[in-house]
Scaffold this motif. Structure first.
Motif, PDB file in Angstrom:
ATOM      1  N   SER A   2      -6.501  23.904   4.329  1.00  0.00           N
ATOM      2  CA  SER A   2      -6.331  22.498   3.979  1.00  0.00           C
ATOM      3  C   SER A   2      -5.844  22.396   2.547  1.00  0.00           C
ATOM      4  O   SER A   2      -6.423  23.013   1.651  1.00  0.00           O
ATOM      5  CB  SER A   2      -7.681  21.789   4.108  1.00  0.00           C
ATOM      6  OG  SER A   2      -7.604  20.494   3.567  1.00  0.00           O
ATOM      7  N   ASP A  15       0.825  -1.217   0.000  1.00  0.00           N
ATOM      8  CA  ASP A  15       0.000   0.000   0.000  1.00  0.00           C
ATOM      9  C   ASP A  15       0.860   1.268   0.000  1.00  0.00           C
ATOM     10  O   ASP A  15       0.338   2.359  -0.144  1.00  0.00           O
ATOM     11  CB  ASP A  15      -0.969   0.011   1.185  1.00  0.00           C
ATOM     12  CG  ASP A  15      -0.253   0.125   2.529  1.00  0.00           C
ATOM     13  OD1 ASP A  15       0.976   0.335   2.548  1.00  0.00           O
ATOM     14  OD2 ASP A  15      -0.931   0.005   3.563  1.00  0.00           O
ATOM     15  N   TYR A  17      -8.160  13.799  20.298  1.00  0.00           N
ATOM     16  CA  TYR A  17      -8.382  13.114  19.024  1.00  0.00           C
ATOM     17  C   TYR A  17      -8.752  14.103  17.915  1.00  0.00           C
ATOM     18  O   TYR A  17      -8.227  14.030  16.795  1.00  0.00           O
ATOM     19  CB  TYR A  17      -9.465  12.028  19.148  1.00  0.00           C
ATOM     20  CG  TYR A  17      -9.558  11.255  17.863  1.00  0.00           C
ATOM     21  CD1 TYR A  17      -8.660  10.227  17.593  1.00  0.00           C
ATOM     22  CD2 TYR A  17     -10.471  11.604  16.874  1.00  0.00           C
ATOM     23  CE1 TYR A  17      -8.688   9.545  16.396  1.00  0.00           C
ATOM     24  CE2 TYR A  17     -10.502  10.937  15.664  1.00  0.00           C
ATOM     25  CZ  TYR A  17      -9.611   9.904  15.426  1.00  0.00           C
ATOM     26  OH  TYR A  17      -9.624   9.249  14.227  1.00  0.00           O
ATOM     27  N   ARG A  26      -2.123  14.100  17.631  1.00  0.00           N
ATOM     28  CA  ARG A  26      -3.007  13.519  18.652  1.00  0.00           C
ATOM     29  C   ARG A  26      -2.201  13.102  19.879  1.00  0.00           C
ATOM     30  O   ARG A  26      -2.611  13.323  21.019  1.00  0.00           O
ATOM     31  CB  ARG A  26      -3.771  12.336  18.054  1.00  0.00           C
ATOM     32  CG  ARG A  26      -4.853  12.815  17.097  1.00  0.00           C
ATOM     33  CD  ARG A  26      -5.523  11.728  16.268  1.00  0.00           C
ATOM     34  NE  ARG A  26      -6.625  12.345  15.513  1.00  0.00           N
ATOM     35  CZ  ARG A  26      -6.969  12.036  14.274  1.00  0.00           C
ATOM     36  NH1 ARG A  26      -6.328  11.094  13.612  1.00  0.00           N
ATOM     37  NH2 ARG A  26      -7.970  12.663  13.684  1.00  0.00           N
ATOM     38  N   PRO A  35      -3.399  13.548  -6.287  1.00  0.00           N
ATOM     39  CA  PRO A  35      -3.618  12.104  -6.497  1.00  0.00           C
ATOM     40  C   PRO A  35      -2.712  11.610  -7.628  1.00  0.00           C
ATOM     41  O   PRO A  35      -2.726  12.177  -8.729  1.00  0.00           O
ATOM     42  CB  PRO A  35      -5.099  12.025  -6.898  1.00  0.00           C
ATOM     43  CG  PRO A  35      -5.706  13.319  -6.459  1.00  0.00           C
ATOM     44  CD  PRO A  35      -4.599  14.331  -6.597  1.00  0.00           C
ATOM     45  N   LEU A  36      -1.905  10.608  -7.342  1.00  0.00           N
ATOM     46  CA  LEU A  36      -0.920  10.119  -8.311  1.00  0.00           C
ATOM     47  C   LEU A  36      -1.256   8.705  -8.751  1.00  0.00           C
ATOM     48  O   LEU A  36      -1.692   7.881  -7.954  1.00  0.00           O
ATOM     49  CB  LEU A  36       0.474  10.129  -7.687  1.00  0.00           C
ATOM     50  CG  LEU A  36       1.052  11.503  -7.340  1.00  0.00           C
ATOM     51  CD1 LEU A  36       2.309  11.356  -6.491  1.00  0.00           C
ATOM     52  CD2 LEU A  36       1.371  12.284  -8.622  1.00  0.00           C
ATOM     53  N   ALA A  37      -1.024   8.432 -10.029  1.00  0.00           N
ATOM     54  CA  ALA A  37      -1.268   7.083 -10.529  1.00  0.00           C
ATOM     55  C   ALA A  37      -0.289   6.101  -9.889  1.00  0.00           C
ATOM     56  O   ALA A  37      -0.633   4.972  -9.569  1.00  0.00           O
ATOM     57  CB  ALA A  37      -1.134   7.057 -12.047  1.00  0.00           C
ATOM     58  N   GLU A  38       0.917   6.562  -9.662  1.00  0.00           N
ATOM     59  CA  GLU A  38       1.960   5.663  -9.161  1.00  0.00           C
ATOM     60  C   GLU A  38       2.788   6.373  -8.107  1.00  0.00           C
ATOM     61  O   GLU A  38       3.368   7.413  -8.371  1.00  0.00           O
ATOM     62  CB  GLU A  38       2.881   5.283 -10.333  1.00  0.00           C
ATOM     63  CG  GLU A  38       3.536   3.945 -10.198  1.00  0.00           C
ATOM     64  CD  GLU A  38       2.599   2.815 -10.631  1.00  0.00           C
ATOM     65  OE1 GLU A  38       1.867   2.311  -9.755  1.00  0.00           O
ATOM     66  OE2 GLU A  38       2.599   2.462 -11.830  1.00  0.00           O
ATOM     67  N   GLU A  65      -1.102  10.950   1.871  1.00  0.00           N
ATOM     68  CA  GLU A  65      -1.916  10.988   0.646  1.00  0.00           C
ATOM     69  C   GLU A  65      -3.162  11.857   0.799  1.00  0.00           C
ATOM     70  O   GLU A  65      -3.851  12.152  -0.180  1.00  0.00           O
ATOM     71  CB  GLU A  65      -2.324   9.573   0.227  1.00  0.00           C
ATOM     72  CG  GLU A  65      -3.212   8.897   1.250  1.00  0.00           C
ATOM     73  CD  GLU A  65      -3.925   7.632   0.719  1.00  0.00           C
ATOM     74  OE1 GLU A  65      -4.277   7.594  -0.464  1.00  0.00           O
ATOM     75  OE2 GLU A  65      -4.117   6.697   1.512  1.00  0.00           O
ATOM     76  N   HIS A  66      -3.490  12.255   2.064  1.00  0.00           N
ATOM     77  CA  HIS A  66      -4.658  13.111   2.273  1.00  0.00           C
ATOM     78  C   HIS A  66      -4.285  14.591   2.372  1.00  0.00           C
ATOM     79  O   HIS A  66      -5.129  15.422   2.710  1.00  0.00           O
ATOM     80  CB  HIS A  66      -5.413  12.685   3.525  1.00  0.00           C
ATOM     81  CG  HIS A  66      -5.883  11.261   3.477  1.00  0.00           C
ATOM     82  ND1 HIS A  66      -6.752  10.819   2.504  1.00  0.00           N
ATOM     83  CD2 HIS A  66      -5.582  10.181   4.236  1.00  0.00           C
ATOM     84  CE1 HIS A  66      -6.984   9.533   2.694  1.00  0.00           C
ATOM     85  NE2 HIS A  66      -6.286   9.119   3.735  1.00  0.00           N
ATOM     86  N   PRO A 124      -4.862  19.490  -0.479  1.00  0.00           N
ATOM     87  CA  PRO A 124      -4.833  18.066  -0.798  1.00  0.00           C
ATOM     88  C   PRO A 124      -3.444  17.652  -1.257  1.00  0.00           C
ATOM     89  O   PRO A 124      -2.634  18.498  -1.636  1.00  0.00           O
ATOM     90  CB  PRO A 124      -5.813  17.949  -1.963  1.00  0.00           C
ATOM     91  CG  PRO A 124      -5.767  19.286  -2.633  1.00  0.00           C
ATOM     92  CD  PRO A 124      -5.455  20.299  -1.561  1.00  0.00           C
ATOM     93  N   LYS A 173      -0.736  14.814   6.386  1.00  0.00           N
ATOM     94  CA  LYS A 173      -1.597  13.638   6.333  1.00  0.00           C
ATOM     95  C   LYS A 173      -1.284  12.738   5.137  1.00  0.00           C
ATOM     96  O   LYS A 173      -2.156  11.994   4.670  1.00  0.00           O
ATOM     97  CB  LYS A 173      -3.067  14.076   6.304  1.00  0.00           C
ATOM     98  CG  LYS A 173      -3.461  14.958   7.512  1.00  0.00           C
ATOM     99  CD  LYS A 173      -4.976  15.087   7.657  1.00  0.00           C
ATOM    100  CE  LYS A 173      -5.586  15.759   6.444  1.00  0.00           C
ATOM    101  NZ  LYS A 173      -7.068  15.697   6.474  1.00  0.00           N
ATOM    102  N   ASP A 214      -0.727  13.496  11.645  1.00  0.00           N
ATOM    103  CA  ASP A 214      -1.970  13.538  12.426  1.00  0.00           C
ATOM    104  C   ASP A 214      -1.886  12.691  13.699  1.00  0.00           C
ATOM    105  O   ASP A 214      -2.332  13.124  14.776  1.00  0.00           O
ATOM    106  CB  ASP A 214      -3.209  13.197  11.578  1.00  0.00           C
ATOM    107  CG  ASP A 214      -2.959  12.081  10.572  1.00  0.00           C
ATOM    108  OD1 ASP A 214      -1.839  11.536  10.525  1.00  0.00           O
ATOM    109  OD2 ASP A 214      -3.909  11.746   9.830  1.00  0.00           O
ATOM    110  N   ASN A 239       1.943   2.945   2.165  1.00  0.00           N
ATOM    111  CA  ASN A 239       1.688   3.841   3.291  1.00  0.00           C
ATOM    112  C   ASN A 239       2.352   3.349   4.570  1.00  0.00           C
ATOM    113  O   ASN A 239       2.414   4.070   5.553  1.00  0.00           O
ATOM    114  CB  ASN A 239       0.181   3.987   3.543  1.00  0.00           C
ATOM    115  CG  ASN A 239      -0.425   5.054   2.668  1.00  0.00           C
ATOM    116  OD1 ASN A 239       0.209   6.063   2.391  1.00  0.00           O
ATOM    117  ND2 ASN A 239      -1.636   4.827   2.218  1.00  0.00           N
TER     118      ASN A 239
END
Lengths: 306, 306
Positions: free
Chosen positions: B220, B89, B184, B178, B225-228, B207-208, B222, B205, B174, B91
């Protein structure tokens, strides 16, 4: 011309770290139609309840101008009931009780007066029921939005794939987008899913906001960071209802309006989680909504001069 | 006037689902200074390596105009080495090897020529070393950014709390926000952390995207968003370097410039993950960066006319 919302109309009993409720009115169609009613005045609901659903419960929808002719009331039967308990992080929950009751053999009826449907929101139900609704409409709606979940991917993937061929917008979460496409990258997942039929894909990421994919375009909106999430129940449905309600209001389907619709849907959802159940979205003022939209603009806008 | 970046300069061996590397040059200060060098031409590095660090490795920094006078080379010793393997993943990862080597008794030296420091980036190291650097600067920099991690909260919380009293911007993820605050809700966490000293808090965060908190304001952004995602190593440090490099370039510290700096940092980070290690951020063109910024604008902009 109207906006039809089909989905569960139900009783929920909710427990969060902040308290618990008795049975309160819930269900995807309830949240979505309430949200949509703030933008569009011809919202019509399709669903089924038992005769435990009382006049005051229907009045709740009526007072928001929501047409309930398509809401079947089954004598001697009980409404769908869900009970759940949220964990401390409010991002995960345990389902304590699911009683399908009237939902077990739900056969949606589309009243003749609903045949002017221009916008159709198919809330999370079996793909077969969702498909039945599309087929029972004499004219193809201008826009069909479908919400679904991992459960249907597990038990009815073929039906789901058939159904999403017929729709315009699919709304799922990130894990579901990965499951549906078999791709981990959301960009690759979106590409595959857009080849399955939908023209637009909305990936809901909860506290991380949402992504909109269309052709080669992508739009990202954050969720409003909140000091307190009181009860997340119905937030996704409220998002969807605000989304399609806003589009029905503006009446033109394009990427820019779709982006704004996502912001409006997110704004409505940010209200929803502030109180238990539908409480917070029962009496929103225009000024409150406008103020919340301003917060979204301020949250995500920047000005770079190259 | 200069931008000083202190942090690890290291060798990494990385394995991802796409392949693996031999020992390549890595480390927080390496990524951050390379990223900053695209915006500001007086970047100076403070760190320590062993004599396994070769001339060509130093040349890599030199060719980007990065001053390495503050990079100590310890004869007969070995550089910090980290080896890790990413899961499918991308991540999460397992650390396979951590050899502190020269880092074990790192005592940062601030050359006299570095005393013009106006912008200071304190990369993830022990809070004590970070504090030492602040104290060894004769004049208080205009802006101090500090990056840290959960490990220091576990083993050196008191030192960390002392150190963050002295800084302007704290960057953490994140989960760390916390942990540091005991809250939280990120809104509540940010409120508490901003009372601990920093004027700005950046919550990363992955990928967020990222959140910026300052007084009662929040922004905020973003992630693209990446394909790879080929190799996430160094993405956070590249973000931080791009962030402070951009601020050093514009020279005025305010919320608006801070927002833009986060977008530039995010853009640089989005390049970083496209290839192994520092490879992708070694030779970026101005046009490429401008193009990527345009993608961020398009990704997050919407126009609502109330």
């Amino acid at each position: 011309m109207s906006l039809i919302i089909i989905g569960t109309v139900a009783f929920d009993a909710i427990e969060t770290p902040f308290g618990k409720t008795d049975k309160i009115v819930g269900g995807a169609a309830t949240y979505a139609s309430l949200a949509a009613s703030y933008f569009y005045d011809k919202v019509k609901i399709v669903g089924v309840v038992g005769d435990d659903f009382q006049k005051k419960d229907i009045d709740l929808l009526d007072t928001h101008g929501i047409d309930t002719e398509g809401l079947q009331i089954k004598a001697g039967e009980k409404s769908f009931f869900w009970s759940g308990k949220y964990h401390n992080d409010m991002n995960s929950r345990d389902t304590l009780v699911t009683e399908l009751n009237v939902l077990a053999d739900f056969d949606p009826v589309i009243p003749e007066s609903y045949q002017d449907c221009e916008y159709l929101m198919l809330g999370n139900l079996t793909p077969q029921i969702q498909q039945t609704v599309i087929k029972r409409l004499k004219n193809k709606p201008k826009l069909i939005v479908l919400d679904t979940m991992n459960f249907w991917m597990d038990v009815a993937m073929d039906d789901l794939l058939e159904t999403i061929k017929l729709i315009d917008v699919l709304t799922i979460n990130d894990a579901e987008a990965r499951q549906l496409s078999g791709e981990y990258s959301l960009v690759k997942a979106a590409k595959k899913i857009l080849e399955m039929g939908p023209k637009y894909l909305i990936i809901k990421k909860g506290e991380h906001g949402a992504l909109l994919f269309h052709e080669d375009k992508v739009f990202s909106t954050p969720a409003l960071p909140l000091a307190e999430v009181f009860d997340p129940t119905g937030a996704g449905d409220t998002f969807a209802g605000g989304f399609i309600g806003y589009l029905a209001k503006v009446g033109t389907i394009n990427f820019n309006n779709m982006k704004n619709a996502i912001v409006y849907g997110s704004a409505l959802a940010s209200f929803c989680v502030e109180k238990f159940g539908t409480e917070r979205i029962l009496n929103l003022s225009e000024a409150e909504i406008a103020e919340r939209i301003k917060e979204f603009v301020s949250l995500s806008s920047f000005t770079i001069e190259n």
